[in-house]
Design a protein around this motif. Structure first.
Motif, PDB file in Angstrom:
ATOM      1  N   THR A  92      -4.068   3.300   5.381  1.00  0.00           N
ATOM      2  CA  THR A  92      -4.161   2.237   4.650  1.00  0.00           C
ATOM      3  C   THR A  92      -4.900   2.297   3.219  1.00  0.00           C
ATOM      4  N   LEU A  93      -6.233   3.120   3.384  1.00  0.00           N
ATOM      5  CA  LEU A  93      -7.054   3.561   2.204  1.00  0.00           C
ATOM      6  C   LEU A  93      -6.163   4.311   1.269  1.00  0.00           C
TER       7      LEU A  93
ATOM      8  N   HIS B 222       8.554   3.813   3.863  1.00  0.00           N
ATOM      9  CA  HIS B 222       9.457   4.026   5.114  1.00  0.00           C
ATOM     10  C   HIS B 222      10.685   4.733   4.697  1.00  0.00           C
ATOM     11  N   LYS B 223      11.071   4.203   3.556  1.00  0.00           N
ATOM     12  CA  LYS B 223      12.245   4.829   2.935  1.00  0.00           C
ATOM     13  C   LYS B 223      11.973   6.404   2.486  1.00  0.00           C
ATOM     14  N   THR B 224      11.166   6.601   2.127  1.00  0.00           N
ATOM     15  CA  THR B 224      10.562   8.051   1.986  1.00  0.00           C
ATOM     16  C   THR B 224      10.601   8.968   3.393  1.00  0.00           C
TER      17      THR B 224
ATOM     18  N   GLN C 118       4.464  -5.625   1.410  1.00  0.00           N
ATOM     19  CA  GLN C 118       6.001  -5.471   2.189  1.00  0.00           C
ATOM     20  C   GLN C 118       6.691  -4.370   0.964  1.00  0.00           C
ATOM     21  N   VAL C 119       6.818  -4.697  -0.134  1.00  0.00           N
ATOM     22  CA  VAL C 119       7.427  -3.701  -0.886  1.00  0.00           C
ATOM     23  C   VAL C 119       6.988  -2.199  -0.861  1.00  0.00           C
ATOM     24  N   ASP C 120       5.451  -2.000  -0.369  1.00  0.00           N
ATOM     25  CA  ASP C 120       5.032  -0.850  -0.516  1.00  0.00           C
ATOM     26  C   ASP C 120       5.410  -0.317   0.773  1.00  0.00           C
ATOM     27  N   ILE C 121       5.341  -0.818   1.902  1.00  0.00           N
ATOM     28  CA  ILE C 121       5.586  -0.416   3.145  1.00  0.00           C
ATOM     29  C   ILE C 121       7.052   0.034   3.121  1.00  0.00           C
TER      30      ILE C 121
END
Length: 174
Positions: free
Chosen positions: A36-37, A166-168, A159-162
Motif C-alpha cells: 500500500t505504501l 491488476h492489468k499489469t 479503484q483505478v490504481d488497483i
C-alpha cells in the motif's frame, strides 16, 4: 492517556497486539502495508500531516520494542521500521527502491510457505486432475472478485490504481 491510546493503535495496526501471531502472519500483514505504501499516490495519500504519521508510527514502534514482546514480534518491529523508513524515502525523494527491497525481503521470507502450498496443489492436480481444473480461478476472475469486494471501501482513484495494477499483473500470470 492519549499516548497509551496511540501506542495501542500502532500495536494493533502492526499486529503487535496479538502474542500468538506467527512470523508468516506478521510478514504477510507487513507485506500488505508495504505494498500500500508503494502503490498509493503520494500526493493523494500523504499530506504533510500524514507524513508525520509515518514518523509517529516509527516512534511508537521503537517505544513498543522496549516492552515485553516475543522474538517474532521484535523481529517484526525491525521489519516494520524498515518499511516505514522506506516509505519516507518514497514520500520525500520519490525513491521507491527501498520499498521494493522491503517487499522483496518479505517475499523471500514467505516464499517457503508458498512453495509448500504449490507442492500441495501439484499433488492434488496429479491425484484428481478433473476436480482441480474445474474449480480453479483464473486471474481475470480473481481480480474481478477482489475489486468487487473492495470497491465499497475504496475511493474511485484507488479503484483505478488497483485495476491498473491488476492489468499489469495479468501480463505475468499467463
Amino acid at each position: 492517556m492519549n499516548r497509551m491510546k496511540e501506542l495501542a493503535a500502532t500495536a494493533k495496526a502492526f499486529l503487535l497486539d496479538n502474542d500468538e501471531a506467527t512470523t508468516s502472519e506478521l510478514n504477510e500483514h507487513l507485506k500488505s502495508i508495504a505494498l500500500t505504501l508503494l502503490t498509493d499516490k503520494v500526493g493523494d495519500f500523504w499530506s504533510g500531516v500524514e507524513v508525520d504519521h509515518l514518523g509517529d508510527a516509527q516512534r511508537d514502534l521503537r517505544e513498543l520494542a522496549r516492552g515485553s514482546l516475543s522474538v517474532n514480534q521484535q523481529e517484526h518491529i525491525v521489519k516494520a521500521l524498515e518499511a516505514l523508513t522506506a516509505a519516507q524515502a518514497r514520500v520525500h525523494s520519490g525513491d521507491t527502491q527501498p520499498l521494493l527491497s522491503v517487499l522483496s525481503q518479505l517475499d523471500s521470507t514467505t516464499g517457503n510457505a508458498t512453495a509448500i502450498l504449490k507442492d500441495d496443489v501439484r499433488d492434488n492436480v496429479r491425484d484428481n486432475p478433473t476436480e482441480s481444473t474445474e474449480s480453479c480461478l483464473y486471474w481475470d476472475e480473481l481480480s474481478s472478485i477482489y475489486r468487487g469486494e473492495h470497491s465499497i471501501n475504496l475511493k474511485p482513484a484507488s479503484q483505478v490504481d488497483i485495476a491498473s495494477a491488476h492489468k499489469t499483473l495479468a501480463r505475468f500470470t499467463l
